[in-house]
Scaffold this active site. Sequence first.
Site, short mmCIF file in Angstrom:
data_model
loop_
_atom_site.label_atom_id
_atom_site.label_comp_id
_atom_site.label_asym_id
_atom_site.label_seq_id
_atom_site.Cartn_x
_atom_site.Cartn_y
_atom_site.Cartn_z
NE ARG A 1 -8.95 -3.45 -2.57
CZ ARG A 1 -7.64 -3.43 -2.43
NH1 ARG A 1 -6.95 -2.35 -2.79
NH2 ARG A 1 -6.99 -4.45 -1.94
CG HIS B 1 -2.87 0.71 -7.17
ND1 HIS B 1 -1.51 0.70 -6.99
CD2 HIS B 1 -3.29 -0.54 -6.79
CE1 HIS B 1 -1.14 -0.49 -6.51
NE2 HIS B 1 -2.20 -1.25 -6.40
CE1 TYR C 1 -6.84 -7.51 -3.49
CE2 TYR C 1 -6.59 -9.23 -5.16
CZ TYR C 1 -6.05 -8.21 -4.38
OH TYR C 1 -4.72 -7.91 -4.51
CE LYS D 1 0.68 -0.71 -12.08
NZ LYS D 1 0.16 -0.71 -10.71
CE1 TYR E 1 2.55 -1.95 -4.47
CE2 TYR E 1 2.16 -4.30 -4.21
CZ TYR E 1 1.73 -3.04 -4.62
OH TYR E 1 0.48 -2.90 -5.16
CB SER F 1 1.95 -8.67 -8.21
OG SER F 1 1.87 -8.16 -6.89
NE ARG G 1 -6.82 -3.02 -6.46
CZ ARG G 1 -7.68 -4.01 -6.24
NH1 ARG G 1 -8.84 -4.04 -6.87
NH2 ARG G 1 -7.39 -4.99 -5.40
CB THR H 1 4.02 -0.19 -7.41
OG1 THR H 1 3.90 -1.12 -8.49
CG2 THR H 1 2.66 0.43 -7.13
CD GLN I 1 4.26 -4.56 -7.89
OE1 GLN I 1 3.85 -5.69 -7.64
NE2 GLN I 1 4.37 -3.62 -6.95
C1 LIG Z 1 -6.97 -7.14 -7.89
C2 LIG Z 1 -5.88 -6.18 -8.19
C3 LIG Z 1 -4.65 -6.34 -7.58
C4 LIG Z 1 -3.62 -5.44 -7.86
N1 LIG Z 1 -2.39 -5.64 -7.32
C5 LIG Z 1 -1.37 -4.85 -7.68
C6 LIG Z 1 -0.05 -5.13 -7.24
O1 LIG Z 1 0.20 -6.12 -6.56
N2 LIG Z 1 0.93 -4.27 -7.63
C7 LIG Z 1 0.68 -3.16 -8.40
O2 LIG Z 1 1.61 -2.41 -8.71
N3 LIG Z 1 -0.55 -2.89 -8.83
C8 LIG Z 1 -1.58 -3.71 -8.52
N4 LIG Z 1 -2.83 -3.46 -9.00
C9 LIG Z 1 -3.05 -2.32 -9.90
C10 LIG Z 1 -2.83 -2.74 -11.36
O3 LIG Z 1 -1.49 -3.03 -11.61
C11 LIG Z 1 -3.27 -1.65 -12.34
O4 LIG Z 1 -2.63 -0.44 -12.01
C12 LIG Z 1 -4.78 -1.43 -12.34
O5 LIG Z 1 -5.47 -2.64 -12.16
C13 LIG Z 1 -5.21 -0.81 -13.68
O6 LIG Z 1 -6.57 -0.56 -13.71
P1 LIG Z 1 -7.65 -1.58 -14.32
O7 LIG Z 1 -7.84 -2.64 -13.28
O8 LIG Z 1 -8.85 -0.72 -14.48
O9 LIG Z 1 -7.10 -2.14 -15.60
C14 LIG Z 1 -3.86 -4.34 -8.74
C15 LIG Z 1 -5.10 -4.20 -9.36
C16 LIG Z 1 -6.11 -5.11 -9.10
C17 LIG Z 1 -7.43 -4.95 -9.80
#
Ligand SMILES: Cc1cc2nc3c(=O)[nH]c(=O)nc-3n(C[C@H](O)[C@H](O)[C@H](O)COP(=O)(O)O)c2cc1C
Length: 377
Positions: free
Chosen positions: A165, A275, A25, A251, A130, A107, A278, A156, A128
Site C-alpha cells: 500500500r 481483503h 491505512y 477468510k 494469522y 484481529s 488491500r 485468514t 481472527q
Molecule cells: C485497516 C484494515 C485492516 C485490516 N486488518 C485485517 C486483519 O488484521 N486481519 C484480516 O483478516 N483482515 C484484515 N482486514 C481486511 C478486513 O477483514 C476485510 O476483509 C475488508 O476490510 C473488507 O472490505 P471493506 O473494508 O471494503 O469492508 C483489514 C482491513 C482494513 C481496512
Amino acid sequence: MATVTNIQDLRRIAMRKVPRAIFHYADRGSYDEVTLKANKADLAAIALRQRVMIDVSERSTATTMIGESVSMPLAIAPTGLTGLFHGDGEIHGCRAAHAAGIPFTLSTMSICSIEDVAAAVDKPFWFQLYVMRDRKFSESLIERAKAAKCSALVLTLDLQIQGQRHMDIKNGLAVPPKLTLANALDIATKPMWAASVLMGKRHSFGNLAVRKESDSLTTLSQWIAGQFDPSLSWKDVEWVRSIWPGKLILKGVLDVEDAKIAAATGADAIVVSNHGGRQLDGAVSSISALPKVVDAVGDKTEIWFDGGVTSGQDILKARALGARGCMMGKAFLWSLAAGGQAGVAQAIKIMRRELDVSMALTGVKDINQVDRSVLAL
Ligand SMILES: Cc1cc2nc3c(=O)[nH]c(=O)nc-3n(C[C@H](O)[C@H](O)[C@H](O)COP(=O)(O)O)c2cc1C
C-alpha cells in the site's frame, strides 16, 4: 453526529478526526487500487428489483451466521490497529456490535489483546488468526482464544505475503506511531484523537506483547514481511483445524478451485474476500466472485462476503447472491474513528434501517426469504 445519515458522513468525520497516516491505512488499497475500486463499483452496478403493493408491514432482518443468532446478516471484520483509530477501539467496537446483536471479530494485529477484550465484554467474540512463521506462537494464540471462550476462529488465508500500500510507505506508518516532524504537526491538529489513543490501555500490538520482536518495530510493512509466512499451505489449515475444535471460518477465498478445497476442510463458513482490495491488485471484485463460489460449494458450507459493504443495500445484494452474511471493515473503522462506541452503534443502526427499508421496497418481509429474485438481472 446528529446530521449523520449515511456511512459516507462517518467517513468524512473520520478523515477530520484521525491523523492522515491512520486514515489512509484504513481507506486506501494496494498498488493502483483497481480491486479496491472494483469492489464498490461492481456492488453499485447491481440493480435491485422494485416491487409494489405487497404487504410488508411486518419485517425482520434477523437470521443466523454459523448458527449464532444475529439481528442482521452483518459482522464486524477483523481489522489490525483498531485501537489506533480510537483508544481501546477493539473494546468499543465489540461492545457496540454486541449491543446491536451482531458478531465482532478481533484481529491478531489488534491493539487491545484477546484478554483485554474478554475482560471488557460479557458475550463471546470471534478471533481472527494469522498463522505466523513461529507456529508455537500461533498455537499459543489459539490457546488464548480458547481460554477467552471465543466462539469462532476466523483463519485468514490471503496474506501470506503483503500487497504494497503506497500510502502506508509514504506516510511512514509504524506501530507504535513514530513521532516525525510531519506527523507531530498532523497530530497537533487532532488533540481529541491524541487524548483518546493516549488514554487507551495499549499503543502497540496487544496480542504480540509477549514477543521481543514487537518491541523494536520498524515500519509496519517491514515487520509483517519478517513475521508472515509465505510457505503457508492447506496443510496449515488442517493443522489449525486439528487444534481448534470450535467453529472455523476461512477468510480470503476468491477462486472456485480454492473454495472447493476450503469447503473440503469442513470449515463452517468461507468468506469470499480480497481483503478489501488491500492484497492482489487486479483481482476480481469480491461481489463478482460470490455467485460462482456459492454455486460451487454453497451446499457444503456457509458462504459469506466482504469487500465494499457500506450500506444496507449492499448487504441485501450480497444476500440475494447467496451470502449468508457480510462483514464490514472500512465502514467499521470510519465509524469508530468518528465516534467511538456510539459511532459504531450509529453505523450499524444506519445499515440495518437501509436493509430493512430496501427489503420492504423489494417486497420482502423476511431476510431469510431473500434470493436472486430481488435483483433486476
Ligand atoms: C485497516 C484494515 C485492516 C485490516 N486488518 C485485517 C486483519 O488484521 N486481519 C484480516 O483478516 N483482515 C484484515 N482486514 C481486511 C478486513 O477483514 C476485510 O476483509 C475488508 O476490510 C473488507 O472490505 P471493506 O473494508 O471494503 O469492508 C483489514 C482491513 C482494513 C481496512
